[in-house]
Design an enzyme around this catalytic site. Structure first.
Site, PDB file in Angstrom:
ATOM      1  N   GLN A 126      21.690  25.485   9.467  1.00  0.00           N
ATOM      2  CA  GLN A 126      22.755  26.313   9.510  1.00  0.00           C
ATOM      3  C   GLN A 126      22.182  27.664  10.295  1.00  0.00           C
ATOM      4  O   GLN A 126      21.139  27.990   9.819  1.00  0.00           O
ATOM      5  CB  GLN A 126      23.155  26.546   8.345  1.00  0.00           C
ATOM      6  CG  GLN A 126      24.322  27.658   8.268  1.00  0.00           C
ATOM      7  CD  GLN A 126      24.617  28.203   6.379  1.00  0.00           C
ATOM      8  OE1 GLN A 126      23.778  28.051   5.927  1.00  0.00           O
ATOM      9  NE2 GLN A 126      25.784  28.712   6.483  1.00  0.00           N
ATOM     10  N   GLY A 127      22.620  28.226  11.238  1.00  0.00           N
ATOM     11  CA  GLY A 127      21.984  29.049  12.059  1.00  0.00           C
ATOM     12  C   GLY A 127      23.008  30.395  12.050  1.00  0.00           C
ATOM     13  O   GLY A 127      23.908  30.575  12.794  1.00  0.00           O
ATOM     14  N   TYR A 128      22.924  31.072  10.868  1.00  0.00           N
ATOM     15  CA  TYR A 128      24.009  32.184  10.719  1.00  0.00           C
ATOM     16  C   TYR A 128      23.075  33.448  10.361  1.00  0.00           C
ATOM     17  O   TYR A 128      23.372  34.221  11.321  1.00  0.00           O
ATOM     18  CB  TYR A 128      24.868  32.120   9.285  1.00  0.00           C
ATOM     19  CG  TYR A 128      26.118  30.994   9.209  1.00  0.00           C
ATOM     20  CD1 TYR A 128      26.154  30.090  10.102  1.00  0.00           C
ATOM     21  CD2 TYR A 128      27.004  31.206   8.117  1.00  0.00           C
ATOM     22  CE1 TYR A 128      27.320  29.389  10.246  1.00  0.00           C
ATOM     23  CE2 TYR A 128      28.056  30.703   8.091  1.00  0.00           C
ATOM     24  CZ  TYR A 128      28.488  29.645   9.227  1.00  0.00           C
ATOM     25  OH  TYR A 128      29.294  28.887   9.045  1.00  0.00           O
ATOM     26  N   GLU A 244      32.137  26.074   0.572  1.00  0.00           N
ATOM     27  CA  GLU A 244      31.036  25.805   0.048  1.00  0.00           C
ATOM     28  C   GLU A 244      30.856  25.879  -1.465  1.00  0.00           C
ATOM     29  O   GLU A 244      30.109  25.609  -2.234  1.00  0.00           O
ATOM     30  CB  GLU A 244      30.081  26.921   0.444  1.00  0.00           C
ATOM     31  CG  GLU A 244      29.059  26.864   1.556  1.00  0.00           C
ATOM     32  CD  GLU A 244      28.198  27.733   1.858  1.00  0.00           C
ATOM     33  OE1 GLU A 244      27.298  28.139   1.145  1.00  0.00           O
ATOM     34  OE2 GLU A 244      28.562  28.630   3.000  1.00  0.00           O
ATOM     35  N   SER A 380      25.057  36.658  -1.790  1.00  0.00           N
ATOM     36  CA  SER A 380      24.234  37.203  -2.942  1.00  0.00           C
ATOM     37  C   SER A 380      25.078  37.531  -4.153  1.00  0.00           C
ATOM     38  O   SER A 380      26.176  37.737  -3.872  1.00  0.00           O
ATOM     39  CB  SER A 380      23.561  38.438  -2.482  1.00  0.00           C
ATOM     40  OG  SER A 380      24.285  39.597  -2.519  1.00  0.00           O
ATOM     41  N   GLU A 382      25.473  40.132  -5.766  1.00  0.00           N
ATOM     42  CA  GLU A 382      26.212  41.373  -5.557  1.00  0.00           C
ATOM     43  C   GLU A 382      27.069  41.216  -4.606  1.00  0.00           C
ATOM     44  O   GLU A 382      28.317  41.933  -4.713  1.00  0.00           O
ATOM     45  CB  GLU A 382      24.977  42.402  -4.966  1.00  0.00           C
ATOM     46  CG  GLU A 382      23.611  42.799  -5.937  1.00  0.00           C
ATOM     47  CD  GLU A 382      22.869  41.738  -6.042  1.00  0.00           C
ATOM     48  OE1 GLU A 382      22.583  41.111  -4.891  1.00  0.00           O
ATOM     49  OE2 GLU A 382      22.102  41.665  -6.835  1.00  0.00           O
TER      50      GLU A 382
END
Ligand SMILES: Cc1cc2nc3c(=O)[nH]c(=O)nc-3n(C[C@H](O)[C@H](O)[C@H](O)COP(=O)(O)OP(=O)(O)OC[C@H]3O[C@@H](n4cnc5c(N)ncnc54)[C@H](O)[C@@H]3O)c2cc1C
Lengths: 395, 350
Positions: A126-128, A244, A380, A382
């Protein structure tokens, strides 16, 4: 109100349990128990075992070769695979790209890539994320410029999990720098063997190698590697984020972890008494168990809603936050139970017959440190709170 | 009331801080802390020349300090660079040798490296659980996780001698030493004794061992305070630099408040360590040392975990120095009694 699974669901659970008992090789189970890094060979072999049964694309509908499960079946599968010490299915091709291609891909892309994912022909990553674009993913800078029937890509991705094994990477790239950030992003597939792609390892806190930097220098890929429409990549990214989410609480893993902690506390003696009889340690375990018991139900309640409404809602951010916190607490207990015996660097005593940790626990400190990642990645904790503030509180 | 360091201790702090900042940058630290022999012999020599070991022993034992505050100054500086040198073993051995009135010139000059073997596999923290025995000057048993043991020339071993606890001096060449590296850098050893010849240092050593453990706790807690202070500063600096959503992440109030909570816990940690250091050697030392170790265990976990979380991915990497500070701070909890062990001691004495 009925907390029971239906007889059909219970029968399915038994079927899954039997399947793992009969088909999961001992060496794979042991590798998972020991908690070290899994080899590519193990992960591929495990995928092949599931694929043979038709259970690999757990989120895939039947028309694409999946089992066509709903959220409850997926949940049961997750619980049982965890309980059997099966590895986690590597998510990048199966639960990320697969669903994206099914929803946004062309017929040609679906026909070519999807079977290759199931058959293990292609390993995806995954290239995010980029060095400057983490939580603020939409600020990503890796640039793709159209040149005839090709894209020319320049830039850098980072944190690419298992990119060292990958044949392909799916990327979010900037295709229009002159519009609002979210409106100039596209989703493009890149063959890692293309000239100009370079993978460099990143060593993690506990010493393991699971993430990488990926550099792109004048990388040329066919125009047809674009998924969906040009500049509509953000829609895809957002879709993936909701996708996800099933299983995001990791309840199955935490249940197993709790059992591990309890068994460990019985094995460890402190001055002639098992650690499980130490009231302070026992209280810590009990606290985690209470939280996990509630989490199981919270998870099922949200699953039920997802089943009813057809999609998980924003409240699933609660699962991510609390699920990771509980799992991190259990990892802490595993390390704590060992006391100083958790301290040796992983592997430093193996083969010496002086191992200080009970079998399967020599990596407990490494697991604890490595697991801190779970409250950072995938949005995250947060950022999850920011999402809840907006969606659930309306503030 | 005066919370300033004396001039001597201030000088010691200044010179150690200068030396360590210059000679023990984290790149060097990581190079030596994770490869055999898990410390740097040349730096060990230089540290000793600076008086780091002399500061740990009282004057009548050949040193120049030996009080809680001397220990605290030295170890806070070591903590600031997460120094892997085996100073803890030297300190605890020196306490035992002072109690025995033994000559410790070789220890204080750094010429001979000492490690102290107390904990065992089934009794990592509690001295009552020691199963290693001494009979007619021969020792048998296994000491586990002997910190600094991988580099030691001499071991001081706590063993049951009849009903009493005794301390024996044992040469490394007379025992089987399996050294290894640690999760948080530096090294330790499994020490297996099979009828190993030992020289009696202290018979009836219970009180002396307790004092050595207390000194060790003051040292570890001070080390933790040094490491936490540096990690906190790193975190605040990063919050100021790292930009997401077009602004420094340090402008997000949720992160600001959590950085303040870290600061609060570090101040509390500093206070309890001062108290423990002040009481070291006195009748209530064990109680205050247990308080310190418990509080540091809790504060350390908060500081380490929050530092990683607020950095994001970068603090998950080996390359970022903060990750190594976090590991050291967390692993300190498992040395000389963890959070729960010391909590139960404080509760039992209340
Ligand atoms: C082990 C690991 C594996 C990963 N695997 C992959 C992968 O395979 N592919 C991929 O693309 N990415 C991957 N990631 C990247 C991951 O998604 C990012 O680390 C994550 O998005 C956070 O970005 P960052 O690390 O840049 O932290 P930052 O975004 O810089 O965040 C730093 C801190 O600031 C906080 N913060 C940021 N914005 C706000 C705000 N608005 N309000 C309050 N707090 C805020 C964050 O929560 C965090 O605590 C991985 C990361 C790790 C650690």
């Amino acid at each position: 109100m009925d907390l029971n699974f239906t007889p059909e669901e219970e029968a399915f659970r038994q079927e899954v349990r039997d399947f793992f008992a009969e088909n999961l090789p001992d060496d794979i189970r042991d590798a998972v128990k020991n908690g070290g890094e899994l080899t590519k060979e193990i992960m591929e072999r495990y995928h092949a075992i599931l694929n043979k049964k038709g259970w690999l694309g757990t989120t895939w509908p039947k028309e694409f070769g999946g089992p066509g499960w709903g959220p409850v079946e997926r949940h049961i599968f997750d619980e049982e695979s965890c309980a059997a010490y099966a590895p986690r299915i590597v998510p990048f091709g199966l639960s990320m790209l697969g669903p994206v291609l099914q929803k946004f891909g062309s017929k040609e892309q679906q026909d070519y890539y999807l079977p290759r994912i199931l058959n293990g022909d292609d390993w995806w990553c995954q290239g995010y994320s980029e060095p400057g674009a983490g939580s603020d993913l939409a600020s990503l800078k890796t640039r793709a410029v159209r040149d005839g029937d090709e894209w020319v890509i320049n830039g850098q991705k980072t944190w690419t999990t298992l990119g060292q094994h990958a044949d392909w990477i799916f990327c979010l790239v900037r295709t229009d720098p002159d519009v609002k950030q979210q409106e100039g992003i596209s989703f493009i597939l890149v063959d890692m063997k293309t000239p100009g792609v370079e993978v460099r390892p990143i060593k993690l806190i506990e010493g393991g190698h699971e993430v990488n930097e990926v550099f792109f220098t004048d990388v040329r890929v066919p125009y047809k590697n674009l998924v969906g429409e040009e500049n509509k990549g953000w829609t895809i990214a957002k879709y993936l984020l909701t996708h996800e989410r099933t299983g995001i609480a990791g309840v199955g893993f935490s249940m197993l972890e709790l059992e591990e902690v309890k068994a460990l506390a019985k094995k460890i003696t402190r001055n002639g008494k098992p650690l499980s009889e130490d009231p302070l340690f026992a209280a810590r375990v009990a606290q985690a168990e209470i939280d996990l018991e509630a989490m199981k139900l919270t998870n099922l309640r949200m699953l039920f809603t997802a089943q009813k409404q057809g999609a998980p809602g924003p409240e699933t951010s609660i699962l991510k936050i609390k699920g990771t916190v509980i799992n991190q607490e259990l990892k802490d207990l595993r390390r704590r139970a060992l006391g100083p015996s958790a301290a040796p660097f992983p592997g430093s005593l193996s083969g010496s017959n002086l191992d200080v940790a009970p079998e399967g626990h020599a990596n407990n400190a490494a697991r604890y440190f490595n697991n801190r990642k779970t409250s950072i990645f995938g949005g995250s904790n947060e950022i999850q709170r920011n999402i809840l503030t907006k969606t659930m509180l309306g503030l | 009331m005066n919370f300033d360091l004396t001039d001597d201790r201030q000088m010691l702090q200044d010179s150690l801080r200068r030396y360590l900042a210059d000679k023990y940058p984290v790149e060097h630290r990581n190079k030596v802390a994770y490869a055999e022999p898990f410390h740097d012999d040349a730096k060990w020599g230089e540290l000793t020349e600076l008086g780091a070991l002399f500061a740990l022993a009282p004057e009548d034992a050949g040193g120049m300090g030996g009080e809680g505050f001397d220990i605290s100054v030295v170890f806070e500086e070591l903590g600031r660079v997460i120094c892997p040198e085996p100073v803890l073993g030297a300190l605890m051995a020196s306490r035992l040798m002072t109690a025995a009135g033994a000559d410790q010139e070789a220890l204080l000059s750094g010429a001979t490296k000492y490690a102290v073997g107390l904990g065992e596999l089934d009794a990592p923290y509690d001295l009552d659980g020691i199963a290693t025995v001494a009979r007619d000057g021969k020792l048998s048993g296994r000491k586990s996780l002997v910190y600094g043991g991988q580099a030691a020339d001499v071991f001081l071993i706590a063993a049951k001698d009849g009903d009493a606890l005794a301390v024996y001096e044992v040469q490394a060449s007379d025992v089987s030493v399996t050294g290894y590296g640690l999760m948080d850098g530096a090294g330790a050893a499994e020490v297996v004794l099979e009828d190993a010849p030992g020289k009696l240092l202290l018979a009836d050593a219970g009180a002396a061992i307790e004092d050595a453990v207390n000194a060790g706790i003051v040292a570890l807690c001070s080390e933790a305070v040094g490491a936490m202070d540096v990690l906190h500063k790193m975190t605040v600096e990063y919050l100021g630099q790292r930009k997401q959503f077009g602004r420094p992440i340090g402008t997000f109030q949720v992160l600001q408040h959590r950085a303040v909570d870290m600061l609060t816990e570090i101040e509390q940690s500093r206070s309890i360590v001062i108290k423990a250091a002040a009481e070291l050697g006195g009748p209530d030392a064990s109680r205050y040392c247990s308080m310190a170790k418990n509080l540091i265990g809790r504060a350390g976990r908060l500081v380490a975990e929050e530092a990683i979380q607020m950095h994001g991915g970068i603090a998950m990497t080996w390359e970022y120095p903060g990750s190594h500070y976090a590991k050291r701070i967390i692993m300190i909890d498992a040395q000389l009694g963890d959070t729960d062990y010391h909590l139960s001691r404080v509760a039992a004495a209340a």
